[in-house]
Design a protein around this motif. Structure first.
Motif, PDB file in Angstrom:
ATOM      1  N   ASP A  63      29.082  71.433  26.226  1.00  0.00           N
ATOM      2  CA  ASP A  63      30.508  71.151  26.378  1.00  0.00           C
ATOM      3  C   ASP A  63      30.884  70.948  27.840  1.00  0.00           C
ATOM      4  N   ASP A  64      30.242  71.697  28.727  1.00  0.00           N
ATOM      5  CA  ASP A  64      30.510  71.523  30.154  1.00  0.00           C
ATOM      6  C   ASP A  64      30.109  70.121  30.611  1.00  0.00           C
ATOM      7  N   ILE A  65      29.015  69.628  30.076  1.00  0.00           N
ATOM      8  CA  ILE A  65      28.568  68.266  30.403  1.00  0.00           C
ATOM      9  C   ILE A  65      29.573  67.259  29.867  1.00  0.00           C
ATOM     10  N   GLU A  66      30.057  67.501  28.640  1.00  0.00           N
ATOM     11  CA  GLU A  66      31.052  66.600  28.042  1.00  0.00           C
ATOM     12  C   GLU A  66      32.351  66.621  28.848  1.00  0.00           C
ATOM     13  N   ARG A  67      32.774  67.800  29.288  1.00  0.00           N
ATOM     14  CA  ARG A  67      33.988  67.882  30.113  1.00  0.00           C
ATOM     15  C   ARG A  67      33.818  67.117  31.422  1.00  0.00           C
ATOM     16  N   GLN A  68      32.636  67.223  32.004  1.00  0.00           N
ATOM     17  CA  GLN A  68      32.387  66.492  33.247  1.00  0.00           C
ATOM     18  C   GLN A  68      32.414  64.990  32.992  1.00  0.00           C
ATOM     19  N   ARG A  69      31.861  64.545  31.867  1.00  0.00           N
ATOM     20  CA  ARG A  69      31.936  63.119  31.510  1.00  0.00           C
ATOM     21  C   ARG A  69      33.379  62.663  31.364  1.00  0.00           C
ATOM     22  N   LEU A  70      34.197  63.512  30.737  1.00  0.00           N
ATOM     23  CA  LEU A  70      35.611  63.184  30.580  1.00  0.00           C
ATOM     24  C   LEU A  70      36.272  63.069  31.947  1.00  0.00           C
ATOM     25  N   ARG A  71      36.029  64.032  32.829  1.00  0.00           N
ATOM     26  CA  ARG A  71      36.606  63.974  34.180  1.00  0.00           C
ATOM     27  C   ARG A  71      36.183  62.705  34.903  1.00  0.00           C
ATOM     28  N   ASP A  72      34.912  62.354  34.770  1.00  0.00           N
ATOM     29  CA  ASP A  72      34.397  61.161  35.452  1.00  0.00           C
ATOM     30  C   ASP A  72      34.960  59.870  34.864  1.00  0.00           C
ATOM     31  N   SER A  73      35.363  59.904  33.605  1.00  0.00           N
ATOM     32  CA  SER A  73      35.858  58.684  32.943  1.00  0.00           C
ATOM     33  C   SER A  73      37.348  58.445  33.195  1.00  0.00           C
ATOM     34  N   ILE A  74      38.046  59.438  33.693  1.00  0.00           N
ATOM     35  CA  ILE A  74      39.481  59.294  33.926  1.00  0.00           C
ATOM     36  C   ILE A  74      39.711  58.356  35.108  1.00  0.00           C
ATOM     37  N   LYS A  75      40.448  57.308  34.858  1.00  0.00           N
ATOM     38  CA  LYS A  75      40.796  56.334  35.892  1.00  0.00           C
ATOM     39  C   LYS A  75      42.300  56.391  36.110  1.00  0.00           C
ATOM     40  N   LEU A  76      42.698  56.848  37.256  1.00  0.00           N
ATOM     41  CA  LEU A  76      44.112  56.925  37.581  1.00  0.00           C
ATOM     42  C   LEU A  76      44.567  55.618  38.216  1.00  0.00           C
ATOM     43  N   ARG A  77      45.814  55.291  38.025  1.00  0.00           N
ATOM     44  CA  ARG A  77      46.342  54.071  38.626  1.00  0.00           C
ATOM     45  C   ARG A  77      46.415  54.251  40.142  1.00  0.00           C
ATOM     46  N   PRO A  78      46.379  53.150  40.878  1.00  0.00           N
ATOM     47  CA  PRO A  78      46.495  53.244  42.338  1.00  0.00           C
ATOM     48  C   PRO A  78      47.923  53.638  42.745  1.00  0.00           C
ATOM     49  N   LEU A  79      48.062  54.215  43.909  1.00  0.00           N
ATOM     50  CA  LEU A  79      49.376  54.601  44.413  1.00  0.00           C
ATOM     51  C   LEU A  79      50.165  53.370  44.850  1.00  0.00           C
ATOM     52  N   SER A  80      51.454  53.438  44.640  1.00  0.00           N
ATOM     53  CA  SER A  80      52.345  52.380  45.121  1.00  0.00           C
ATOM     54  C   SER A  80      53.289  52.998  46.150  1.00  0.00           C
ATOM     55  N   ILE A  81      53.976  52.162  46.876  1.00  0.00           N
ATOM     56  CA  ILE A  81      54.924  52.653  47.874  1.00  0.00           C
ATOM     57  C   ILE A  81      56.025  53.472  47.203  1.00  0.00           C
ATOM     58  N   HIS A  82      56.300  53.201  45.928  1.00  0.00           N
ATOM     59  CA  HIS A  82      57.352  53.917  45.195  1.00  0.00           C
ATOM     60  C   HIS A  82      56.957  55.355  44.863  1.00  0.00           C
ATOM     61  N   ASP A  83      55.671  55.673  44.966  1.00  0.00           N
ATOM     62  CA  ASP A  83      55.241  57.048  44.727  1.00  0.00           C
ATOM     63  C   ASP A  83      55.629  57.971  45.884  1.00  0.00           C
ATOM     64  N   PHE A  84      55.897  57.384  47.032  1.00  0.00           N
ATOM     65  CA  PHE A  84      56.233  58.160  48.220  1.00  0.00           C
ATOM     66  C   PHE A  84      57.751  58.286  48.300  1.00  0.00           C
ATOM     67  N   GLU A  85      58.264  59.405  47.816  1.00  0.00           N
ATOM     68  CA  GLU A  85      59.705  59.622  47.784  1.00  0.00           C
ATOM     69  C   GLU A  85      60.154  60.264  49.086  1.00  0.00           C
ATOM     70  N   THR A  86      61.187  59.704  49.660  1.00  0.00           N
ATOM     71  CA  THR A  86      61.739  60.242  50.903  1.00  0.00           C
ATOM     72  C   THR A  86      63.170  60.684  50.650  1.00  0.00           C
ATOM     73  N   PRO A  87      63.669  61.587  51.478  1.00  0.00           N
ATOM     74  CA  PRO A  87      65.048  62.051  51.278  1.00  0.00           C
ATOM     75  C   PRO A  87      66.047  60.914  51.446  1.00  0.00           C
ATOM     76  N   SER A  88      67.148  61.017  50.753  1.00  0.00           N
ATOM     77  CA  SER A  88      68.207  60.012  50.883  1.00  0.00           C
ATOM     78  C   SER A  88      68.881  60.143  52.247  1.00  0.00           C
ATOM     79  N   LYS A  89      69.623  59.129  52.637  1.00  0.00           N
ATOM     80  CA  LYS A  89      70.333  59.161  53.915  1.00  0.00           C
ATOM     81  C   LYS A  89      71.304  60.346  53.951  1.00  0.00           C
ATOM     82  N   THR A  90      72.001  60.586  52.853  1.00  0.00           N
ATOM     83  CA  THR A  90      72.954  61.696  52.792  1.00  0.00           C
ATOM     84  C   THR A  90      72.239  63.021  53.015  1.00  0.00           C
TER      85      THR A  90
END
Length: 114
Positions: A63-90
């Motif tokens: 099962d540990d090997i299977e969990r590692q396979r699952l972790r290795d198979s996960i493909k996350l989307r790339p970051l976009s500029i919209h992922d970086f949230e900054t405080p509002s002007k106010t």
């Protein structure tokens, strides 16, 4: 923190610099941490059954090997500029008043938010 992260082709460091003018190092670190974790949160929300199935099984070497396979198979989307949230002007202006910040960097930060 972001050295092994994939970015969208349209991602611009210059735009991020403009967005974050006047932010402290601590604020920048927190913003990057939050941005980096967004794709993982989205993946967890869209794949709960697959992740729960892996979590519910009793642990064994196989099962540990299977969990590692699952972790290795996960493909996350790339970051976009919209992922970086900054405080509002106010919010930035409220912080400036609270801490009596009237320095040049803070002025640049407020102008960048316009």
């Amino acid at each position: 923190m972001l050295k092994d992260v994939d970015f969208e082709p349209s991602w611009s460091l210059g735009e991020l610099v403009d967005m974050t003018a006047g932010m402290s190092g601590s604020d920048l670190k927190e913003m990057c941490r939050n941005a980096a974790i967004k794709p993982l949160r989205e993946y967890i929300r869209t794949n709960p059954v697959e992740l729960q199935r892996s979590k519910d099984r009793p642990s064994s070497a196989e099962d540990d090997i299977e969990r590692q396979r699952l972790r290795d198979s996960i493909k996350l989307r790339p970051l976009s500029i919209h992922d970086f949230e900054t405080p509002s002007k106010t919010h930035a202006q409220m912080l400036a008043q609270a801490y009596n910040l009237n320095d040049e960097l803070f002025t640049l930060r407020a102008e960048a938010l316009d």
